[in-house]
Design a protein around this motif. Structure first.
Motif, PDB file in Angstrom:
ATOM      1  N   LEU A 137       0.824  -1.205   0.000  1.00 35.41           N
ATOM      2  CA  LEU A 137       0.000   0.000   0.000  1.00 35.41           C
ATOM      3  C   LEU A 137       0.858   1.255   0.000  1.00 35.41           C
ATOM      4  O   LEU A 137       0.555   2.229  -0.704  1.00 35.41           O
ATOM      5  CB  LEU A 137      -0.936  -0.003   1.214  1.00 35.41           C
ATOM      6  CG  LEU A 137      -2.359  -0.545   0.989  1.00 35.41           C
ATOM      7  CD1 LEU A 137      -2.319  -1.983   0.472  1.00 35.41           C
ATOM      8  CD2 LEU A 137      -3.175  -0.469   2.268  1.00 35.41           C
ATOM      9  N   ALA A 138       1.940   1.234   0.789  1.00 38.18           N
ATOM     10  CA  ALA A 138       2.826   2.405   0.849  1.00 38.18           C
ATOM     11  C   ALA A 138       3.483   2.664  -0.502  1.00 38.18           C
ATOM     12  O   ALA A 138       3.659   3.821  -0.910  1.00 38.18           O
ATOM     13  CB  ALA A 138       3.891   2.192   1.927  1.00 38.18           C
ATOM     14  N   ARG A 141       0.673   4.300  -2.802  1.00 39.52           N
ATOM     15  CA  ARG A 141      -0.201   5.384  -2.325  1.00 39.52           C
ATOM     16  C   ARG A 141      -0.156   6.611  -3.238  1.00 39.52           C
ATOM     17  O   ARG A 141      -1.187   7.228  -3.511  1.00 39.52           O
ATOM     18  CB  ARG A 141       0.191   5.776  -0.907  1.00 39.52           C
ATOM     19  CG  ARG A 141      -0.683   6.891  -0.342  1.00 39.52           C
ATOM     20  CD  ARG A 141      -0.679   6.948   1.138  1.00 39.52           C
ATOM     21  NE  ARG A 141      -1.760   7.763   1.642  1.00 39.52           N
ATOM     22  CZ  ARG A 141      -2.069   7.910   2.917  1.00 39.52           C
ATOM     23  NH1 ARG A 141      -1.359   7.262   3.830  1.00 39.52           N
ATOM     24  NH2 ARG A 141      -3.059   8.676   3.303  1.00 39.52           N
ATOM     25  N   SER A 142       1.036   6.972  -3.704  1.00 41.67           N
ATOM     26  CA  SER A 142       1.153   8.159  -4.561  1.00 41.67           C
ATOM     27  C   SER A 142       0.548   7.935  -5.945  1.00 41.67           C
ATOM     28  O   SER A 142       0.260   8.898  -6.659  1.00 41.67           O
ATOM     29  CB  SER A 142       2.627   8.561  -4.696  1.00 41.67           C
ATOM     30  OG  SER A 142       3.375   7.521  -5.309  1.00 41.67           O
ATOM     31  N   TRP A 144      -2.245   5.869  -6.492  1.00 38.14           N
ATOM     32  CA  TRP A 144      -3.679   5.609  -6.382  1.00 38.14           C
ATOM     33  C   TRP A 144      -4.424   6.854  -5.940  1.00 38.14           C
ATOM     34  O   TRP A 144      -3.856   7.749  -5.313  1.00 38.14           O
ATOM     35  CB  TRP A 144      -3.952   4.491  -5.375  1.00 38.14           C
ATOM     36  CG  TRP A 144      -3.484   3.137  -5.785  1.00 38.14           C
ATOM     37  CD1 TRP A 144      -3.141   2.732  -7.032  1.00 38.14           C
ATOM     38  CD2 TRP A 144      -3.319   1.994  -4.932  1.00 38.14           C
ATOM     39  NE1 TRP A 144      -2.774   1.412  -7.022  1.00 38.14           N
ATOM     40  CE2 TRP A 144      -2.870   0.926  -5.738  1.00 38.14           C
ATOM     41  CE3 TRP A 144      -3.508   1.767  -3.587  1.00 38.14           C
ATOM     42  CZ2 TRP A 144      -2.606  -0.337  -5.227  1.00 38.14           C
ATOM     43  CZ3 TRP A 144      -3.250   0.519  -3.067  1.00 38.14           C
ATOM     44  CH2 TRP A 144      -2.798  -0.529  -3.885  1.00 38.14           C
ATOM     45  N   GLU A 146      -7.228   8.607  -3.433  1.00 44.01           N
ATOM     46  CA  GLU A 146      -7.452   8.412  -1.998  1.00 44.01           C
ATOM     47  C   GLU A 146      -8.531   7.364  -1.754  1.00 44.01           C
ATOM     48  O   GLU A 146      -8.424   6.544  -0.846  1.00 44.01           O
ATOM     49  CB  GLU A 146      -7.839   9.743  -1.354  1.00 44.01           C
ATOM     50  CG  GLU A 146      -7.837   9.726   0.165  1.00 44.01           C
ATOM     51  CD  GLU A 146      -6.459   9.493   0.760  1.00 44.01           C
ATOM     52  OE1 GLU A 146      -6.382   8.965   1.884  1.00 44.01           O
ATOM     53  OE2 GLU A 146      -5.457   9.826   0.088  1.00 44.01           O
ATOM     54  N   TYR A 149      -7.117   3.888  -2.384  1.00 42.48           N
ATOM     55  CA  TYR A 149      -6.228   3.513  -1.281  1.00 42.48           C
ATOM     56  C   TYR A 149      -7.047   3.085  -0.060  1.00 42.48           C
ATOM     57  O   TYR A 149      -6.745   2.069   0.584  1.00 42.48           O
ATOM     58  CB  TYR A 149      -5.327   4.695  -0.933  1.00 42.48           C
ATOM     59  CG  TYR A 149      -4.416   4.464   0.250  1.00 42.48           C
ATOM     60  CD1 TYR A 149      -3.254   3.709   0.126  1.00 42.48           C
ATOM     61  CD2 TYR A 149      -4.713   4.996   1.498  1.00 42.48           C
ATOM     62  CE1 TYR A 149      -2.421   3.484   1.211  1.00 42.48           C
ATOM     63  CE2 TYR A 149      -3.892   4.779   2.588  1.00 42.48           C
ATOM     64  CZ  TYR A 149      -2.743   4.034   2.433  1.00 42.48           C
ATOM     65  OH  TYR A 149      -1.920   3.820   3.527  1.00 42.48           O
ATOM     66  N   GLN A 153      -7.353  -0.430   2.234  1.00 43.37           N
ATOM     67  CA  GLN A 153      -7.235  -0.469   3.690  1.00 43.37           C
ATOM     68  C   GLN A 153      -8.420  -1.191   4.312  1.00 43.37           C
ATOM     69  O   GLN A 153      -8.254  -2.036   5.200  1.00 43.37           O
ATOM     70  CB  GLN A 153      -7.132   0.956   4.247  1.00 43.37           C
ATOM     71  CG  GLN A 153      -5.771   1.614   4.103  1.00 43.37           C
ATOM     72  CD  GLN A 153      -5.703   2.928   4.841  1.00 43.37           C
ATOM     73  OE1 GLN A 153      -6.608   3.755   4.742  1.00 43.37           O
ATOM     74  NE2 GLN A 153      -4.639   3.132   5.591  1.00 43.37           N
TER      75      GLN A 153
END
Length: 467
Positions: A137-138, A141-142, A144, A146, A149, A153
């Motif tokens: 995920l990290a 993240r940039s 995808w 919000e 993301y 989660q």
């Protein structure tokens, strides 16, 4: 070089010669074995030898740790014999390596590297799915949105926590049962069993979770830290594919005869921002995140264009026409956005509130954490229900734009370019990129046709009705 047979008593009595930083005493019994004594009083066994014509000296260790000779003791609790190698035996081993032109330092470095590699491999094999998932995920993240993301989660959340909105506790995500496993345990049998259980509870979420899991495993195989840990065929085995429910094509789409009712229902929504946002979704066919992220500096009222973020052209985005009726709606929002709320305290003499400033977002929301519209679905569902319309999702409005555009015989490539679809044909991909003027010609026709079907009489600046 004076030599003496080392004994524990002599080793204890050796001192550094006065005026020197260190003194080395040599053992007579074992060639190459010495005892280095520094001016500060510290002592260490050393071994000296010749390697490729050069003198090499290697530290063995302190006499407090290394006995002079091999020592064998017995563990009284187990009866096992415990052997400790002495400094003379270690010096003999090192001397033998020197004689064979082997550098003990390189050998030690190789052994240490091999040991660390074994430890790393051991840690790799014990890597948990949850740890790899957080790194996955990290890493994305940039790239995808919000919302995308947060979907990932929620898919893996353990549940049982207090909801941020409303009462009650959160529900465990469909991927939660896999998070505590090791990657090496994520085999086809385990995934098939998990999928069969999830399908019974939530088939749609299970199918989406499978696609997320499949992308995650592919990413793991490309990372050195996790490569080849997940067993081969974990997600592609027949047992797994048979367990995954087949996705049903969504057909929620406004019909021609529903346009008048839909526009009337959406126009009655008390929140003007949500009302215009929903109409903009239908009139542009844009994705919900693209339109929600629209800023005022992306709106060009002079040259009638919108600059929206794009799923395909992530870095540059895309430009689409700003049609007349939508421009009329956005000007309403612009006027409201640039007007300070009357309920706020104003500064003396200036009549202005120093704490207030217009929002940068076209579809702003003072209650949202980031200042832009977050959840318009509730108001949309209520409006449709009150009007007796079937439930059309926000993505269904995008689908409606594409479908209804056929009524004006708009070229498919024009619709695809307005909506930001990836070109499907060779000519579309490499040769045909239409100017915004040509897109505007067809886009204005689509909007005008929708307004006629909705019974909305809108007159442009040249006093010509759009219909």
């Amino acid at each position: 070089m004076n030599k003496e047979n080392f004994t524990p008593e002599r080793i204890s009595g050796y001192r550094c010669e006065s005026g020197r930083q260190q003194t080395i005493y040599w053992d007579k019994k074992q060639q190459g074995l010495g005892l280095r004594v520094t001016a500060s009083g510290s002592k260490a066994f050393v071994c000296e030898g010749r390697l490729f014509g050069k003198t090499v000296r290697i530290t063995i260790g302190s006499p407090d740790i290394w006995p002079l000779e091999r020592v064998v003791t017995v563990d009284h609790s187990t009866g096992d014999k415990i052997e400790r190698v002495g400094a003379r035996q270690e010096a003999a081993r090192l001397k033998a390596l020197f004689d064979r032109d082997i550098d003990p330092r390189e050998q030690k470095a190789e052994q240490r590297a091999a040991h660390e590699a074994r430890q790393l491999e051991s840690r790799r094999k014990d890597a948990a799915v949850e740890d790899a998932w957080h790194k996955y995920l990290a890493a994305h993240r940039s790239k995808w949105s919000e919302r995308h993301y947060e979907d990932h989660q929620r898919a893996a959340q353990a549940g049982g926590e207090k909801k941020r909105r409303g009462a009650g506790l959160t529900v465990a995500g469909p991927l939660a049962p896999l998070m505590q496993l090791r990657l090496s345990d994520l085999n086809a049998a385990h995934i098939a069993s998990w999928m069969n259980a999830e399908v019974q509870l939530r088939p749609t979420n299970a199918e989406q979770a499978y696609r997320k899991l499949r992308a995650f495993i592919r990413w793991c195989d490309e990372q050195q830290e996790f490569s080849k840990l997940v067993p081969e065929g974990a997600y592609s085995a027949r047992a797994v594919r048979d367990a995954v429910p087949r996705p049903k094509a969504k057909g929620d789409c406004l019909q021609r005869e529903q346009l008048a009712t839909w526009f009337e229902a959406v126009g009655r929504i008390n929140n003007q921002v949500i009302s215009i946002y929903l109409q903009a979704l239908l009139l542009t066919g844009a994705r919900r995140e693209e339109l929600a992220g629209l800023r005022w500096n992306d709106v060009d009222f002079r040259w009638l264009s919108l600059h929206v973020s794009d799923k395909i052209e992530k870095e540059t985005g895309r430009y689409i026409p700003l049609t007349p009726y939508l421009a009329h709606l956005l000007l309403k929002l612009k006027q409201a956005n640039d007007t300070a709320p009357p309920a706020r305290a104003i500064a003396p003499h200036t009549g202005e509130d120093p704490a207030w400033k217009p929002s940068e977002w076209v579809f702003s929301s003072p209650r949202s954490a980031d200042g832009k519209i977050a959840e318009p679905r509730i108001a949309h569902k209520k409006a449709q229900k009150s009007a007796g319309l079937p439930n059309i999702s926000l993505h269904g409005l995008r689908r409606s734009f594409s479908t209804l555009s056929e009524w004006v015989e708009c070229p498919v490539g024009v619709v695809a370019q307005i909506q930001g679809h990836k070109p499907s044909a060779l000519a579309e991909k490499h040769y045909r990129r239409r100017s915004i003027d040509l897109l505007r010609l067809w886009h204005n026709r689509i909007e005008a046709w929708m307004l006629v079907e909705a019974g909305i009489e809108f007159v442009t600046e040249d006093n010509n009705p759009t219909m």
